[in-house]
Design a protein around this motif. Structure first.
Motif, PDB file in Angstrom:
ATOM      1  N   HIS A  40       0.826  -1.201   0.000  1.00  0.00           N
ATOM      2  CA  HIS A  40       0.000   0.000   0.000  1.00  0.00           C
ATOM      3  C   HIS A  40       0.868   1.262   0.000  1.00  0.00           C
ATOM      4  O   HIS A  40       2.038   1.231   0.366  1.00  0.00           O
ATOM      5  N   ARG A  41       0.272   2.356  -0.388  1.00  0.00           N
ATOM      6  CA  ARG A  41       0.949   3.649  -0.398  1.00  0.00           C
ATOM      7  C   ARG A  41       1.475   3.982   1.003  1.00  0.00           C
ATOM      8  O   ARG A  41       0.775   3.872   1.987  1.00  0.00           O
ATOM      9  N   GLY A  42       2.766   4.342   1.092  1.00  0.00           N
ATOM     10  CA  GLY A  42       3.364   4.745   2.361  1.00  0.00           C
ATOM     11  C   GLY A  42       3.756   3.605   3.285  1.00  0.00           C
ATOM     12  O   GLY A  42       4.143   3.845   4.428  1.00  0.00           O
ATOM     13  N   GLU A  43       3.730   2.366   2.789  1.00  0.00           N
ATOM     14  CA  GLU A  43       3.994   1.191   3.624  1.00  0.00           C
ATOM     15  C   GLU A  43       5.371   0.605   3.328  1.00  0.00           C
ATOM     16  O   GLU A  43       5.814   0.578   2.180  1.00  0.00           O
ATOM     17  N   ASN A  44       6.050   0.146   4.366  1.00  0.00           N
ATOM     18  CA  ASN A  44       7.283  -0.625   4.217  1.00  0.00           C
ATOM     19  C   ASN A  44       6.985  -2.102   4.441  1.00  0.00           C
ATOM     20  O   ASN A  44       6.412  -2.465   5.472  1.00  0.00           O
ATOM     21  N   ILE A  45       7.394  -2.939   3.500  1.00  0.00           N
ATOM     22  CA  ILE A  45       7.247  -4.391   3.635  1.00  0.00           C
ATOM     23  C   ILE A  45       8.619  -5.037   3.495  1.00  0.00           C
ATOM     24  O   ILE A  45       9.367  -4.719   2.560  1.00  0.00           O
ATOM     25  N   ALA A  46       8.955  -5.932   4.428  1.00  0.00           N
ATOM     26  CA  ALA A  46      10.191  -6.706   4.332  1.00  0.00           C
ATOM     27  C   ALA A  46       9.878  -8.069   3.731  1.00  0.00           C
ATOM     28  O   ALA A  46       8.904  -8.715   4.116  1.00  0.00           O
ATOM     29  N   VAL A  47      10.702  -8.488   2.776  1.00  0.00           N
ATOM     30  CA  VAL A  47      10.611  -9.843   2.243  1.00  0.00           C
ATOM     31  C   VAL A  47      11.749 -10.640   2.863  1.00  0.00           C
ATOM     32  O   VAL A  47      12.926 -10.373   2.607  1.00  0.00           O
ATOM     33  N   LEU A  48      11.376 -11.595   3.714  1.00  0.00           N
ATOM     34  CA  LEU A  48      12.341 -12.441   4.412  1.00  0.00           C
ATOM     35  C   LEU A  48      12.429 -13.795   3.733  1.00  0.00           C
ATOM     36  O   LEU A  48      11.442 -14.298   3.196  1.00  0.00           O
ATOM     37  N   THR A 190      22.085  -0.174  12.622  1.00  0.00           N
ATOM     38  CA  THR A 190      21.015   0.562  13.307  1.00  0.00           C
ATOM     39  C   THR A 190      20.803   1.926  12.663  1.00  0.00           C
ATOM     40  O   THR A 190      19.661   2.367  12.481  1.00  0.00           O
ATOM     41  N   GLU A 191      21.904   2.585  12.281  1.00  0.00           N
ATOM     42  CA  GLU A 191      21.805   3.895  11.621  1.00  0.00           C
ATOM     43  C   GLU A 191      21.087   3.774  10.276  1.00  0.00           C
ATOM     44  O   GLU A 191      20.257   4.626   9.925  1.00  0.00           O
ATOM     45  N   ILE A 192      21.383   2.712   9.521  1.00  0.00           N
ATOM     46  CA  ILE A 192      20.729   2.501   8.228  1.00  0.00           C
ATOM     47  C   ILE A 192      19.245   2.190   8.433  1.00  0.00           C
ATOM     48  O   ILE A 192      18.377   2.683   7.698  1.00  0.00           O
ATOM     49  N   GLU A 198      13.263   7.089   8.313  1.00  0.00           N
ATOM     50  CA  GLU A 198      13.247   8.531   8.049  1.00  0.00           C
ATOM     51  C   GLU A 198      12.860   8.816   6.597  1.00  0.00           C
ATOM     52  O   GLU A 198      12.106   9.754   6.312  1.00  0.00           O
ATOM     53  N   VAL A 199      13.388   8.007   5.658  1.00  0.00           N
ATOM     54  CA  VAL A 199      13.056   8.169   4.238  1.00  0.00           C
ATOM     55  C   VAL A 199      11.556   7.936   4.022  1.00  0.00           C
ATOM     56  O   VAL A 199      10.895   8.693   3.306  1.00  0.00           O
ATOM     57  N   GLN A 200      11.018   6.908   4.651  1.00  0.00           N
ATOM     58  CA  GLN A 200       9.587   6.608   4.548  1.00  0.00           C
ATOM     59  C   GLN A 200       8.750   7.804   5.005  1.00  0.00           C
ATOM     60  O   GLN A 200       7.781   8.190   4.344  1.00  0.00           O
ATOM     61  N   GLN A 201       9.172   8.417   6.106  1.00  0.00           N
ATOM     62  CA  GLN A 201       8.398   9.522   6.680  1.00  0.00           C
ATOM     63  C   GLN A 201       8.618  10.836   5.925  1.00  0.00           C
ATOM     64  O   GLN A 201       7.670  11.586   5.687  1.00  0.00           O
ATOM     65  N   ARG A 202       9.849  11.096   5.527  1.00  0.00           N
ATOM     66  CA  ARG A 202      10.181  12.381   4.890  1.00  0.00           C
ATOM     67  C   ARG A 202       9.733  12.439   3.435  1.00  0.00           C
ATOM     68  O   ARG A 202       9.241  13.468   2.966  1.00  0.00           O
ATOM     69  N   TYR A 203       9.912  11.332   2.716  1.00  0.00           N
ATOM     70  CA  TYR A 203       9.592  11.306   1.288  1.00  0.00           C
ATOM     71  C   TYR A 203       8.280  10.580   0.985  1.00  0.00           C
ATOM     72  O   TYR A 203       7.871  10.509  -0.170  1.00  0.00           O
ATOM     73  N   LYS A 204       7.635  10.055   2.029  1.00  0.00           N
ATOM     74  CA  LYS A 204       6.337   9.369   1.883  1.00  0.00           C
ATOM     75  C   LYS A 204       6.420   8.212   0.888  1.00  0.00           C
ATOM     76  O   LYS A 204       5.516   7.985   0.085  1.00  0.00           O
TER      77      LYS A 204
END
Length: 259
Positions: A40-48, A190-192, A198-204
């Protein structure tokens, strides 16, 4: 033209990636066996998934580098496997790809590495607009002071950050991260992870993160997709996947120890 300051309109109900019944084989090796996934728009998904489970193949089909044997891939409203070359190139400009090795040009300094994709893809920008865009992207990853450095003079974590900045300069709607913490020490990892959020929030952005770093998946993602033997065994919250009563999943989580 302040391209780098554009913010995408966010509708979390909107689907930006939709994969239905995706199959991909290489000879007699069946890699993907009917994969379904919605982002979905604005969502982060990890593929494990363990090495060889098809994570990288999935990413390559998303951007049209590999053609699926069967199934449908919709990205930003476009059916990827039906696009002509020009249409595919246009779609890829809306997608940022953070490579595992950062993929920086060794002979170019940081400024040149960031300015290059911008001037290649966005015509008629003034020198000031390019400078502003480079500074904005470097500010987003916390490395404005490295603007004149060569990649060889940067640490692994800094190169990773610059690689992310280079994708951000085109203001992507989707970010694809390939093993973003691979080869990094725990503090830099941890920094990455913090930067991805931050990228998700700043750049949507919406993101698909290919990883087998459980800390990365847990701390950066809204949902987890567990790839086992070519299929998604479960797509859900981290704890839902963690608590699956499945031998392969338990072995994967036990091996990849979570702090």
């Amino acid at each position: 033209m302040e391209r780098h300051k554009v913010q995408h309109n966010i509708n979390t109900d909107e689907t930006v990636i939709k994969i239905n019944g995706l199959y991909k084989s290489f000879g007699e090796l069946d890699v993907l066996k009917g994969v379904d996934l919605t982002v979905h728009r604005g969502e982060n998904i990890a593929v494990l998934g363990k090495s060889g489970s098809g994570k990288s193949v999935l990413i390559k089909t998303l951007v049209g580098l590999l053609k699926p044997d069967k199934g449908e891939i919709m990205v930003l409203g476009k059916q990827v496997n039906k696009l002509h070359r020009k249409e595919l190139d246009e779609l890829r400009l809306r997608i940022g790809f953070s490579f595992q090795n950062s993929a920086l040009y060794d002979s170019m300094n940081v400024y040149q590495n960031l300015a290059f994709p911008l001037t290649m893809n966005v015509k008629n920008l003034s020198k000031k607009e390019v400078n502003n865009a480079v500074e904005e992207a470097l500010d987003a990853v916390g490395l404005k002071d490295k603007i004149k450095e060569l990649p060889a003079d940067l640490s692994g974590g800094q190169r990773k950050r610059i690689g992310i900045a280079r994708t951000l300069i085109l203001n992507p709607e989707i970010m694809l991260y390939d093993e973003p913490t691979a080869g990094l020490d725990p503090i830099t990892s941890t920094e990455i992870n913090d930067l991805i959020v931050e990228v998700q929030q700043r750049y949507k952005t919406s993101s698909v993160i290919i990883t087998h770093d459980l800390t990365c998946a847990k701390n950066t993602c809204d949902r987890i997709a567990m790839l086992v033997e070519g299929e998604f065994l479960k797509v859900g919250k981290f704890e839902e996947v963690l608590n699956l009563d499945n031998k392969q999943v338990k072995e994967f989580f036990n091996y990849n120890f979570i702090q």
